[in-house]
Design an enzyme around this catalytic site. Structure first.
Site, PDB file in Angstrom:
ATOM      1  N   TRP A  40       5.322   4.516  -7.021  1.00 10.83           N
ATOM      2  CA  TRP A  40       4.232   3.382  -6.852  1.00 10.83           C
ATOM      3  C   TRP A  40       2.893   4.127  -7.889  1.00 10.83           C
ATOM      4  O   TRP A  40       2.742   5.144  -7.894  1.00 10.83           O
ATOM      5  CB  TRP A  40       3.791   3.346  -5.454  1.00 10.83           C
ATOM      6  CG  TRP A  40       2.619   2.623  -5.250  1.00 10.83           C
ATOM      7  CD1 TRP A  40       2.209   1.443  -5.607  1.00 10.83           C
ATOM      8  CD2 TRP A  40       1.500   3.044  -4.208  1.00 10.83           C
ATOM      9  NE1 TRP A  40       0.999   1.164  -5.106  1.00 10.83           N
ATOM     10  CE2 TRP A  40       0.420   2.029  -4.270  1.00 10.83           C
ATOM     11  CE3 TRP A  40       1.285   4.367  -3.446  1.00 10.83           C
ATOM     12  CZ2 TRP A  40      -0.606   2.074  -3.673  1.00 10.83           C
ATOM     13  CZ3 TRP A  40       0.036   4.132  -2.754  1.00 10.83           C
ATOM     14  CH2 TRP A  40      -0.789   3.245  -2.805  1.00 10.83           C
ATOM     15  N   ASP A  86       7.599   7.802   2.211  1.00 10.21           N
ATOM     16  CA  ASP A  86       6.772   6.431   2.342  1.00 10.21           C
ATOM     17  C   ASP A  86       7.635   5.194   2.632  1.00 10.21           C
ATOM     18  O   ASP A  86       8.539   4.849   1.972  1.00 10.21           O
ATOM     19  CB  ASP A  86       6.189   6.310   0.747  1.00 10.21           C
ATOM     20  CG  ASP A  86       4.996   5.506   0.586  1.00 10.21           C
ATOM     21  OD1 ASP A  86       4.958   4.584   1.829  1.00 10.21           O
ATOM     22  OD2 ASP A  86       4.282   5.328  -0.137  1.00 10.21           O
ATOM     23  N   LYS A 135       2.427  -4.861   4.717  1.00  9.55           N
ATOM     24  CA  LYS A 135       3.351  -6.059   4.012  1.00  9.55           C
ATOM     25  C   LYS A 135       3.985  -6.637   5.398  1.00  9.55           C
ATOM     26  O   LYS A 135       4.134  -7.915   5.599  1.00  9.55           O
ATOM     27  CB  LYS A 135       4.294  -5.661   3.335  1.00  9.55           C
ATOM     28  CG  LYS A 135       3.905  -4.355   2.454  1.00  9.55           C
ATOM     29  CD  LYS A 135       2.757  -4.886   1.321  1.00  9.55           C
ATOM     30  CE  LYS A 135       2.156  -3.670   0.670  1.00  9.55           C
ATOM     31  NZ  LYS A 135       1.566  -3.630  -0.428  1.00  9.55           N
TER      32      LYS A 135
HETATM   33  C1  LMR Z   1       1.339  -2.794  -4.637  1.00  2.06           C
HETATM   34  O1  LMR Z   1       1.984  -1.800  -5.302  1.00  2.06           O
HETATM   35  O2  LMR Z   1       0.953  -3.826  -5.415  1.00  2.06           O
HETATM   36  C2  LMR Z   1       0.971  -2.720  -3.383  1.00  2.06           C
HETATM   37  O3  LMR Z   1       1.320  -1.535  -2.708  1.00  2.06           O
HETATM   38  C3  LMR Z   1      -0.853  -2.789  -3.411  1.00  2.06           C
HETATM   39  C4  LMR Z   1      -1.385  -1.658  -3.969  1.00  2.06           C
HETATM   40  O4  LMR Z   1      -2.431  -1.229  -3.112  1.00  2.06           O
HETATM   41  O5  LMR Z   1      -1.021  -1.038  -5.213  1.00  2.06           O
END
Ligand code: LMR
Length: 393
Positions: free
Chosen positions: A127, A208, A243
């Site tokens: 992420w 996570d 989510k």
């Molecule tokens: C994403 O990856 O788009 C979501 O988890 C929102 C974010 O905060 O990045």
């Protein structure tokens, strides 16, 4: 004081919200930030959330401070949803956190207090905010191989090899399900093999779990958490309710830490609460008490599971729809990884130049890595979208 500062660059994901909003083209498509959307392209408040909120308006008696750990009913319900009966509750400390990000931030401070020299190993890719968030808190980060962008598969052997070389005591950041950004998760057998190496090497899992219920089911999506909980002495789990309850802006999550025994659990719990006090003092209440109302009421919980299954089903359908539309237009290209992925995201598998062309020429927005949020696809925009993608291939 601020004269020497430079403007910070826009966030790779959140920046797309404004860019898309400011685009005047009516045919524009938003596949950027991870929010669920209906077939009409909306992100409504879940019906079950509305019901719980109404109940709260009618019955909530006070908004006085509730303490650094938040609402005990929420924490107990979330702990059960996460761990089920995989490990004794006397070894787990769970606190309410301001969303998954808040939970990760508290975890980072706790890790720094407990083991300041430890490295956190994150998947490559991960992420987009994992590394800035955790490194920004002061942690050392490294990456392990995870995804092959050519074959669109997980590099399990390379990952196992990397794990087997990590120093004992380091932390391994894992995505419980719906890996963000790739959408590809290890199978249960692969998770077992990963757990074997984690146990052998004495590594600490740091999981996570931001999408429980979005891949296969609430139970299946927690497989790796529960499997590891039964095998390791210590583990950290960050949960998000953004989510699966659609409570994005209310900031709801938990941090759970599994300790070796009840006495260490109590020490860890006191440290976590002390960390919280020094960052934001107490967590926001509203979203957590909504989740607690739902999870602690069998009727509301059943209604939530139905809405969650609908969201999951729609994501799956949209992947198939886009893959079919692309097959028609570009049969020489293989997009089957779209269908193999789970949850909200996957890589489209195009270059950053193509991503920029899609934005400029067609008003199609996605993260620079070509990560797409499949919830942005609808039966109405899929042909336009597939035409646009095919034109850039
Ligand atoms: C994403 O990856 O788009 C979501 O988890 C929102 C974010 O905060 O990045």
């Amino acid at each position: 004081m601020f004269e020497s500062m430079q403007a910070a660059s826009a966030d790779a994901i959140l920046g797309l919200i404004t860019e898309h909003k400011n685009d005047p083209r009516p045919e524009k498509v938003d596949l950027g930030v991870g929010v669920f959307r209906t077939a009409e392209g909306e992100t409504p408040v879940l019906e079950v959330v509305k019901k719980a909120e109404q109940r709260l308006v009618d019955t909530q008696e006070s908004k006085a401070y509730i303490g650094t750990a938040g609402d005990p009913n929420f924490n107990a319900a979330m702990q059960a949803l996460t761990f089920a009966d995989s490990v004794g509750a006397e070894r787990i400390s769970t606190i309410q956190a301001p969303g998954g990000s808040g939970s990760l931030r508290v975890a980072a401070s706790l890790i720094l207090r407990a083991r300041p020299d430890a490295t956190v190993w994150a998947s490559d890719p991960t992420w987009a905010n994992h590394i800035p968030l955790l490194a920004g808190a002061g942690l050392k980060l490294e990456s392990y191989p995870y995804y092959d962008t050519n074959s669109h598969t997980i590099l399990v052997d390379q990952m196992l090899d990397a794990l087997s070389k990590m120093p004992a005591g380091d932390l391994v950041l894992l995505h419980a399900c719906c890996h963000n950004p790739s959408g590809l998760d290890p199978s249960e057998d692969e998770w077992r093999a990963i757990a074997d190496v984690i146990v052998e090497r004495g590594l600490v899992p740091f999981i996570d779990m931001a999408y429980q219920g979005f891949a296969t089911s609430l139970n299946d999506d927690a497989f790796v958490v529960r499997h590891l909980a039964g095998r390791v002495p210590e583990m950290i789990v960050s949960n998000s309710c953004s989510k699966n309850f659609g409570l994005y802006r209310d900031r709801v999550g938990t941090l759970s830490v599994l300790a070796a025994d009840n006495a260490s659990r109590d020490i860890v719990h006191s440290q976590i609460n002390n960390v919280v006090r020094t960052i934001y003092s107490v967590p926001p209440d509203h979203g957590a008490v909504v989740v607690s109302t739902i999870l602690n009421d069998p009727e509301l919980k059943a209604a939530w599971r139905v809405e969650l299954a609908e969201m999951r089903g729609r994501l799956r359908e949209m992947r198939v729809l886009l893959n079919d539309a692309l097959q028609e237009r570009a049969p020489q290209h293989d997009f089957s990884h779209l269908v193999r992925a789970k949850g909200m995201f996957c890589f489209l598998g195009v270059s950053e130049d193509q991503v920029n062309r899609l934005k400029k020429e067609f008003g199609v927005y996605m993260v620079g890595s070509s990560r797409i949020n499949t919830a942005g696809i609808t039966a109405r925009n899929v042909n336009y979208l597939a035409d646009a993608i095919a034109a850039t291939l």
